[in-house]
Write a protein that holds these residues in place. Sequence first.
Motif, PDB file in Angstrom:
ATOM      1  N   THR A 180      -1.535  -1.086  -4.323  1.00  0.00           N
ATOM      2  CA  THR A 180      -2.527  -0.294  -4.100  1.00  0.00           C
ATOM      3  C   THR A 180      -2.022   1.071  -3.619  1.00  0.00           C
ATOM      4  O   THR A 180      -1.199   1.336  -2.878  1.00  0.00           O
TER       5      THR A 180
ATOM      6  N   HIS B 256       0.889  -1.219  -0.022  1.00  0.00           N
ATOM      7  CA  HIS B 256      -0.327  -0.125   0.024  1.00  0.00           C
ATOM      8  C   HIS B 256       0.960   1.191   0.031  1.00  0.00           C
ATOM      9  O   HIS B 256       1.763   1.397   0.951  1.00  0.00           O
TER      10      HIS B 256
ATOM     11  N   ILE C  33      -8.063   2.282   3.706  1.00  0.00           N
ATOM     12  CA  ILE C  33      -7.342   1.067   3.193  1.00  0.00           C
ATOM     13  C   ILE C  33      -8.191  -0.453   3.587  1.00  0.00           C
ATOM     14  O   ILE C  33      -8.777  -1.111   2.788  1.00  0.00           O
TER      15      ILE C  33
END
Length: 129
Positions: free
Chosen positions: A54, A11, A88
Amino acid sequence: SIKAYPDTNFHVIFPPYSRFLYSLWKNKNPYKYQLYLETVRYLVFEGAKYNNLTIYSFDEMAYLNNLNNYRDMRHYGTDMNKVMLTSIADKKSIINIENIEAFIASIDSKNSNYKLDEELNYLLNSYKR
């Protein structure tokens, strides 16, 4: 590296600097501002090659407009940490190749329309008192 660990989810979060700072860059240091936008764009397009990456950004949030949410132009309040973690978990605030151009247009508009001169005058005059 992302490529070396395909079973690990990565992330990337672009830190939500204040709108004041982004507007300052846009108006006073356009090279730095453009570099920021191109860095976001580049990472999104390069990151699209990996299913385990991501990318998040919170630069569209109204939160960035209020300097009271910041200790300085870059360091946001601790309340933003919860917003980021929740995003998230909920898979929100993701930027990707499908939305990157609309995202950049949106934040560029917000940074262009920020009342930088008013904030600068307020900050400069507050030190004179």
